[in-house]
Design a protein around this motif. Structure first.
Motif, PDB file in Angstrom:
ATOM      1  N   GLN A  88       0.565  -3.835   9.195  1.00  0.00           N
ATOM      2  CA  GLN A  88      -0.418  -4.533   8.368  1.00  0.00           C
ATOM      3  C   GLN A  88      -0.812  -5.838   9.044  1.00  0.00           C
ATOM      4  OE1 GLN A  88       0.877  -5.547   4.433  1.00  0.00           O
ATOM      5  NE2 GLN A  88      -1.024  -6.619   3.956  1.00  0.00           N
ATOM      6  N   ARG A  89      -2.123  -6.032   9.212  1.00  0.00           N
ATOM      7  CA  ARG A  89      -2.617  -7.287   9.771  1.00  0.00           C
ATOM      8  C   ARG A  89      -2.321  -8.418   8.804  1.00  0.00           C
ATOM      9  NH1 ARG A  89      -7.285  -4.136  10.269  1.00  0.00           N
ATOM     10  NH2 ARG A  89      -7.560  -3.329  12.371  1.00  0.00           N
ATOM     11  N   ILE A  90      -2.090  -9.589   9.352  1.00  0.00           N
ATOM     12  CA  ILE A  90      -1.865 -10.749   8.494  1.00  0.00           C
ATOM     13  C   ILE A  90      -2.884 -11.821   8.832  1.00  0.00           C
ATOM     14  CG2 ILE A  90       0.574 -10.310   8.112  1.00  0.00           C
ATOM     15  CD1 ILE A  90       1.135 -12.460  10.236  1.00  0.00           C
ATOM     16  N   SER A  91      -3.119 -12.680   7.857  1.00  0.00           N
ATOM     17  CA  SER A  91      -4.005 -13.811   8.029  1.00  0.00           C
ATOM     18  C   SER A  91      -3.172 -15.070   7.833  1.00  0.00           C
ATOM     19  CB  SER A  91      -5.130 -13.727   6.999  1.00  0.00           C
ATOM     20  OG  SER A  91      -5.952 -14.859   7.077  1.00  0.00           O
ATOM     21  N   GLU A  92      -3.356 -16.060   8.674  1.00  0.00           N
ATOM     22  CA  GLU A  92      -2.547 -17.281   8.635  1.00  0.00           C
ATOM     23  C   GLU A  92      -2.637 -18.028   7.306  1.00  0.00           C
ATOM     24  OE1 GLU A  92      -0.315 -18.441  10.882  1.00  0.00           O
ATOM     25  OE2 GLU A  92      -0.639 -16.578  11.963  1.00  0.00           O
ATOM     26  N   ASP A  93      -3.746 -17.862   6.570  1.00  0.00           N
ATOM     27  CA  ASP A  93      -3.937 -18.625   5.337  1.00  0.00           C
ATOM     28  C   ASP A  93      -3.667 -17.819   4.068  1.00  0.00           C
ATOM     29  OD1 ASP A  93      -6.114 -17.007   5.763  1.00  0.00           O
ATOM     30  OD2 ASP A  93      -7.582 -18.456   5.038  1.00  0.00           O
ATOM     31  N   GLN A  94      -3.177 -16.583   4.202  1.00  0.00           N
ATOM     32  CA  GLN A  94      -2.860 -15.760   3.038  1.00  0.00           C
ATOM     33  C   GLN A  94      -1.364 -15.492   2.978  1.00  0.00           C
ATOM     34  OE1 GLN A  94      -5.235 -12.223   3.493  1.00  0.00           O
ATOM     35  NE2 GLN A  94      -6.934 -13.096   2.333  1.00  0.00           N
ATOM     36  N   GLU A  95      -0.798 -15.653   1.772  1.00  0.00           N
ATOM     37  CA  GLU A  95       0.625 -15.371   1.596  1.00  0.00           C
ATOM     38  C   GLU A  95       0.900 -13.887   1.754  1.00  0.00           C
ATOM     39  OE1 GLU A  95       2.461 -16.867  -1.922  1.00  0.00           O
ATOM     40  OE2 GLU A  95       2.429 -18.924  -1.189  1.00  0.00           O
ATOM     41  N   ILE A  96       2.065 -13.593   2.303  1.00  0.00           N
ATOM     42  CA  ILE A  96       2.491 -12.198   2.436  1.00  0.00           C
ATOM     43  C   ILE A  96       3.788 -12.014   1.663  1.00  0.00           C
ATOM     44  CG2 ILE A  96       1.395 -11.759   4.655  1.00  0.00           C
ATOM     45  CD1 ILE A  96       4.077 -12.286   6.007  1.00  0.00           C
ATOM     46  N   ARG A  97       4.020 -10.787   1.263  1.00  0.00           N
ATOM     47  CA  ARG A  97       5.274 -10.412   0.617  1.00  0.00           C
ATOM     48  C   ARG A  97       5.989  -9.448   1.547  1.00  0.00           C
ATOM     49  NH1 ARG A  97       4.957  -9.122  -5.753  1.00  0.00           N
ATOM     50  NH2 ARG A  97       4.434 -11.218  -6.449  1.00  0.00           N
ATOM     51  N   ILE A  98       7.254  -9.776   1.811  1.00  0.00           N
ATOM     52  CA  ILE A  98       8.029  -8.937   2.722  1.00  0.00           C
ATOM     53  C   ILE A  98       9.506  -9.055   2.359  1.00  0.00           C
ATOM     54  CG2 ILE A  98       8.279 -10.719   4.484  1.00  0.00           C
ATOM     55  CD1 ILE A  98       7.764  -8.390   6.532  1.00  0.00           C
ATOM     56  N   HIS A  99      10.261  -8.015   2.648  1.00  0.00           N
ATOM     57  CA  HIS A  99      11.703  -8.026   2.396  1.00  0.00           C
ATOM     58  C   HIS A  99      12.413  -8.692   3.567  1.00  0.00           C
ATOM     59  CE1 HIS A  99      11.933  -5.542  -1.240  1.00  0.00           C
ATOM     60  NE2 HIS A  99      10.798  -5.050  -0.790  1.00  0.00           N
ATOM     61  N   VAL A 100      13.285  -9.639   3.241  1.00  0.00           N
ATOM     62  CA  VAL A 100      14.054 -10.381   4.234  1.00  0.00           C
ATOM     63  C   VAL A 100      15.533 -10.161   3.933  1.00  0.00           C
ATOM     64  CG1 VAL A 100      14.580 -12.690   5.092  1.00  0.00           C
ATOM     65  CG2 VAL A 100      12.236 -12.102   4.492  1.00  0.00           C
ATOM     66  N   SER A 101      16.320  -9.961   4.992  1.00  0.00           N
ATOM     67  CA  SER A 101      17.741  -9.675   4.788  1.00  0.00           C
ATOM     68  C   SER A 101      18.523 -10.931   4.416  1.00  0.00           C
ATOM     69  CB  SER A 101      18.344  -9.028   6.041  1.00  0.00           C
ATOM     70  OG  SER A 101      18.282  -9.922   7.120  1.00  0.00           O
ATOM     71  N   LEU A 102      19.631 -10.704   3.711  1.00  0.00           N
ATOM     72  CA  LEU A 102      20.549 -11.777   3.337  1.00  0.00           C
ATOM     73  C   LEU A 102      21.740 -11.742   4.282  1.00  0.00           C
ATOM     74  CD1 LEU A 102      20.627 -11.311  -0.558  1.00  0.00           C
ATOM     75  CD2 LEU A 102      19.312 -12.980   0.742  1.00  0.00           C
ATOM     76  N   HIS A 103      22.136 -12.905   4.791  1.00  0.00           N
ATOM     77  CA  HIS A 103      23.335 -13.013   5.624  1.00  0.00           C
ATOM     78  C   HIS A 103      24.369 -13.804   4.840  1.00  0.00           C
ATOM     79  CE1 HIS A 103      21.500 -12.249   9.852  1.00  0.00           C
ATOM     80  NE2 HIS A 103      21.108 -11.359   8.973  1.00  0.00           N
ATOM     81  N   PHE A 104      25.441 -13.144   4.453  1.00  0.00           N
ATOM     82  CA  PHE A 104      26.517 -13.775   3.687  1.00  0.00           C
ATOM     83  C   PHE A 104      27.488 -14.413   4.671  1.00  0.00           C
ATOM     84  CE2 PHE A 104      24.749 -10.476   1.031  1.00  0.00           C
ATOM     85  CZ  PHE A 104      24.655 -11.090  -0.206  1.00  0.00           C
TER      86      PHE A 104
END
Length: 190
Positions: free
Chosen positions: A95-111
């Protein structure tokens, strides 16, 4: 962002099952790139380059530069199809992204600091992870590689929730905006 990911790509005209099969025999991955108000474009990626990058956890949640030779596009990996029994990438969606638009993405957790936490070290408890990643919303420049969860002060019987996460500046959790009922557990000490 610690590492920049770049994939070499070429536009492709032929589509369909037969054309994709021929591409895979040439060590190429059929893919599609879409979004940011532009038309979807069918492309091919180098299989070995893709497999090498997929071995890194950050590749799934970081900005990927797709290099066409004459121009580059900023993307994120949205979907990946693998062969069920062979180590082959069948298809990728970017998916293309634009610098001025928020994106939603899954980010991993490091315990971190689990083995020296108060609950484990002094109270004989163990820690259970309920989730290993969370969905974040942010501008592409604020996208974290991962989110650290410091377990040093967790005690026996305590539960960590989404609201307990220390998020980097400019990063939010869309789930928390839905209300207190959506403040789910991420880890517990029992």
């Amino acid at each position: 962002m610690s590492k920049k990911y770049v994939l070499t790509a070429q536009a492709r005209d032929l589509q369909g099952k037969g054309a994709s099969r021929r591409l895979r025999k040439e060590n190429l991955v059929p893919a599609v790139i879409y979004g940011a108000g532009q038309d979807a474009k069918s492309i091919t990626l180098r299989h070995n380059e893709m497999v090498r990058n997929l071995q890194e956890e950050a590749f799934y949640s970081q900005i990927i530069t797709v290099d066409f030779g004459d121009h580059q596009e900023q993307t994120i990996l949205r979907d990946l199809q693998r062969h069920p029994s062979k180590p082959i990438v069948m298809h990728a969606d970017l998916q293309r992204i634009s610098e001025d638009q928020e994106i939603r993405i899954h980010v991993s957790l490091h315990f971190i600091n689990e083995d020296v936490s108060k609950g484990v070290k002094e109270q004989g408890a163990s820690i259970s992870h309920v989730v290993s990643e969370v969905e974040v919303s942010c501008l592409p420049k604020n996208l974290p590689e991962y989110i650290e969860v410091d377990m040093i002060s967790i005690e026996k019987g305590q539960i960590l929730h989404l609201s307990d996460l220390k998020l980097p500046e400019g990063v939010s959790l869309p789930t928390l905006a839905l209300g207190e009922d959506h403040n789910s557990a991420i880890a517990s000490c029992h």
